[in-house]
Write a protein that holds these residues in place. Structure first.
Motif, short mmCIF file in Angstrom:
data_model
loop_
_atom_site.label_atom_id
_atom_site.label_comp_id
_atom_site.label_asym_id
_atom_site.label_seq_id
_atom_site.Cartn_x
_atom_site.Cartn_y
_atom_site.Cartn_z
N ASN A 31 0.81 -1.22 0.00
CA ASN A 31 0.00 0.00 0.00
C ASN A 31 0.84 1.27 0.00
OD1 ASN A 31 -2.28 -1.61 0.18
ND2 ASN A 31 -2.29 -1.55 2.42
N TYR A 32 2.15 1.12 0.21
CA TYR A 32 3.01 2.28 0.40
C TYR A 32 3.88 2.58 -0.81
CZ TYR A 32 1.94 1.97 5.38
OH TYR A 32 1.30 1.95 6.59
N ASN A 52 6.02 4.39 -6.86
CA ASN A 52 4.68 4.37 -6.27
C ASN A 52 4.30 2.95 -5.84
OD1 ASN A 52 4.09 3.20 -8.74
ND2 ASN A 52 2.16 4.30 -8.98
N TRP A 53 3.11 2.79 -5.28
CA TRP A 53 2.72 1.52 -4.68
C TRP A 53 2.70 0.37 -5.68
CZ3 TRP A 53 -1.51 -1.31 -6.21
CH2 TRP A 53 -2.40 -0.66 -7.08
N SER A 54 2.34 0.65 -6.92
CA SER A 54 2.21 -0.41 -7.90
C SER A 54 3.49 -0.68 -8.67
CB SER A 54 1.11 -0.06 -8.90
OG SER A 54 1.51 1.03 -9.72
N GLY A 55 4.43 0.26 -8.58
CA GLY A 55 5.65 0.15 -9.37
C GLY A 55 5.52 0.78 -10.74
N SER A 71 12.92 -0.44 -8.08
CA SER A 71 11.86 -1.39 -8.43
C SER A 71 11.30 -1.98 -7.14
CB SER A 71 12.39 -2.49 -9.34
OG SER A 71 13.41 -3.24 -8.69
N ARG A 72 10.25 -2.78 -7.29
CA ARG A 72 9.67 -3.40 -6.11
C ARG A 72 9.00 -4.72 -6.49
NH1 ARG A 72 5.82 0.75 -3.59
NH2 ARG A 72 5.29 -0.99 -2.20
N ASN A 73 8.90 -5.59 -5.51
CA ASN A 73 8.19 -6.85 -5.66
C ASN A 73 7.23 -6.94 -4.48
OD1 ASN A 73 7.32 -9.55 -5.56
ND2 ASN A 73 9.19 -10.27 -6.55
N ASN A 74 5.98 -6.62 -4.71
CA ASN A 74 5.02 -6.58 -3.60
C ASN A 74 4.75 -7.96 -3.01
OD1 ASN A 74 4.81 -3.81 -3.73
ND2 ASN A 74 2.94 -3.82 -4.96
N ALA A 75 4.91 -8.99 -3.79
CA ALA A 75 4.72 -10.35 -3.26
C ALA A 75 5.80 -10.71 -2.25
CB ALA A 75 4.72 -11.36 -4.41
N LYS A 76 6.95 -10.06 -2.37
CA LYS A 76 8.06 -10.32 -1.45
C LYS A 76 8.25 -9.22 -0.43
CE LYS A 76 10.72 -13.25 -4.61
NZ LYS A 76 12.05 -13.49 -5.24
N GLY A 99 5.92 5.50 2.63
CA GLY A 99 4.94 6.53 2.91
C GLY A 99 3.77 6.44 1.96
N ASP A 100 2.84 7.34 2.13
CA ASP A 100 1.63 7.32 1.32
C ASP A 100 1.84 7.87 -0.08
OD1 ASP A 100 -0.43 8.14 4.21
OD2 ASP A 100 0.12 6.19 3.35
N LEU A 101 2.88 8.70 -0.23
CA LEU A 101 3.07 9.41 -1.48
C LEU A 101 4.48 9.20 -2.02
CD1 LEU A 101 1.67 11.47 -3.40
CD2 LEU A 101 2.74 13.27 -2.02
N ALA A 102 4.59 8.90 -3.30
CA ALA A 102 5.91 8.80 -3.95
C ALA A 102 6.41 10.21 -4.21
CB ALA A 102 5.81 8.02 -5.24
N THR A 103 7.34 10.63 -3.38
CA THR A 103 7.81 12.01 -3.45
C THR A 103 9.29 12.08 -3.09
OG1 THR A 103 7.55 14.20 -2.45
CG2 THR A 103 7.04 12.32 -1.06
N GLN A 104 9.93 13.19 -3.45
CA GLN A 104 11.33 13.37 -3.08
C GLN A 104 11.46 14.08 -1.73
OE1 GLN A 104 13.43 16.17 -5.73
NE2 GLN A 104 11.44 16.59 -6.64
#
Length: 122
Positions: A31-32, A52-55, A71-76, A99-104
């Motif tokens: 979710n983050y 962002n949360w989905s990549g 990158s991210r792997n939400n399953a892991k 966090g809730d927002l993809a930001t710098q």
């Protein structure tokens, strides 16, 4: 409370590569948004990359654009920072944050890891 643990840091020669991992304790990780920041000795913490949360959306600091990939792997429950063509000026402690927002903006992140040291020798 989400706990984040970074790994993968180390010593590498200039021009080399490293991949950092950031593993979260909770399945709510998906979710983050995730961010990577770094802090060199005597300098302020600076933004490196965010996803962002989905990549599906990423953003990079100009200093790493074209060399680093987030990158991210939400399953892991894990986010990654692939670092190529490393330079001595990339030497720093690298932190991941959630966090809730993809930001710098670092103050928008709620959870932080303890960091992993990356040292690039010339």
């Amino acid at each position: 409370q989400v706990q984040l643990v970074e790994s993968g840091g180390g010593l590498v020669q200039a021009g080399g590569s490293l991949t950092l991992s950031c593993t979260a304790s909770e399945r709510t990780f998906r979710n983050y948004a995730m961010g990577w920041f770094r802090q060199a000795p005597g300098k302020e913490r600076e933004f490196v990359a965010t996803i962002n949360w989905s990549g599906g959306w990423t953003f990079y600091a100009d200093s790493v654009k074209g060399r680093f990939t987030i990158s991210r792997n939400n399953a892991k429950n894990t986010a990654y920072l692939q670092m190529n063509s490393l330079k001595p000026e990339d030497t720093a402690v690298y932190y991941c944050a959630a966090g809730d927002l993809a930001t710098q903006e670092s103050n928008k992140y709620d959870y932080w890891g303890r960091g992993t040291q990356v040292t690039v020798s010339s």
